[in-house]
Design an enzyme around this catalytic site. Structure first.
Site, mmCIF file in Angstrom:
data_model
loop_
_atom_site.group_PDB
_atom_site.id
_atom_site.type_symbol
_atom_site.label_atom_id
_atom_site.label_comp_id
_atom_site.label_asym_id
_atom_site.label_seq_id
_atom_site.Cartn_x
_atom_site.Cartn_y
_atom_site.Cartn_z
ATOM 1 N N TRP A 244 111.840 44.838 101.541
ATOM 2 C CA TRP A 244 111.246 44.651 102.866
ATOM 3 C C TRP A 244 111.730 43.346 103.478
ATOM 4 O O TRP A 244 111.951 43.260 104.687
ATOM 5 C CB TRP A 244 109.725 44.680 102.780
ATOM 6 N N GLU B 186 110.514 50.781 108.421
ATOM 7 C CA GLU B 186 110.152 51.285 107.084
ATOM 8 C C GLU B 186 111.177 52.303 106.599
ATOM 9 O O GLU B 186 111.539 52.313 105.421
ATOM 10 C CB GLU B 186 108.752 51.893 107.093
ATOM 11 N N TYR C 296 104.569 37.249 108.500
ATOM 12 C CA TYR C 296 104.375 38.702 108.511
ATOM 13 C C TYR C 296 103.100 39.066 107.754
ATOM 14 O O TYR C 296 102.257 39.825 108.254
ATOM 15 C CB TYR C 296 105.594 39.414 107.906
#
Length: 193
Positions: A46, A38, A16
């Site tokens: 995250w 998000e 990522y």
């Protein structure tokens, strides 16, 4: 190879960071994907959301905002059921559906959500030159401005910190630290599409 200090050694997280984070996104479906993810992250890490990304993709119609905007109580119940692999939080699920409708409204009004989003920065990413991740802010005056505008438009789970994380994820702002191997290529190619 030096990376930003927030990167775990897990291959999913490394990929990522190396391939997506901070790369300018102009594809509406991808922009909607990051908005859903998000917003789902609020109060969580995250990494937790990243591990559930494929489940979110399946649950939210491959991130097609028009399809998601049409979700009703039956789809909400399925998303909140025991077998669901996403974060089973009614407020976040309902926010994703609501935000899909608002996202589609902006697409219709502006030709694309990308046109609208990138107009905040005149089409070019904000490139910062932070030396350490501790210097990276949680929010900025621009994320506060966008958050206010989105809230007025009816979006939910879009506070200034979430908006700033979104801006970082989709490359509206480029916050790789200068020692990170991704910094030079992204800082030098702000026209990446």
């Amino acid at each position: 190879m030096e990376r930003c200090g927030w990167v775990y050694h897990d291959p999913l997280y490394v990929r990522y960071h190396d391939e997506e984070w901070g790369v300018p996104v102009h594809n509406d479906r991808k922009l909607f994907e990051f908005l859903v993810l998000e917003s789902a992250q609020a109060g969580l890490s995250w990494y937790t959301i990243l591990k559930k990304r494929e489940a979110y993709r399946r649950a939210f119609a491959e991130f097609d905002p028009v399809q998601v905007a049409a979700f009703g109580e039956e789809e909400i119940s399925a998303l909140l059921s025991e077998g669901s692999e996403i974060v089973r939080n009614r407020a976040k699920v309902e926010a994703a559906i609501n935000n899909a409708a608002k996202f589609a409204e902006i697409q219709a009004r502006c030709g694309s959500f990308a046109n609208y989003l990138w107009s905040f920065v005149d089409g070019r990413p904000i490139v910062n030159a932070f030396r350490d991740v501790a210097e990276v802010p949680a929010k900025t005056p621009l994320s506060e401005q966008i958050s206010r505008e989105w809230k007025r438009a009816g979006f939910r789970f879009v506070g200034p910190t979430i908006v700033y994380s979104y801006m970082q994820a989709v490359g509206v702002t480029m916050d790789h630290v200068v020692s990170c191997f991704r910094y030079a290529s992204l800082a030098g190619s702000s026209a990446v599409r």
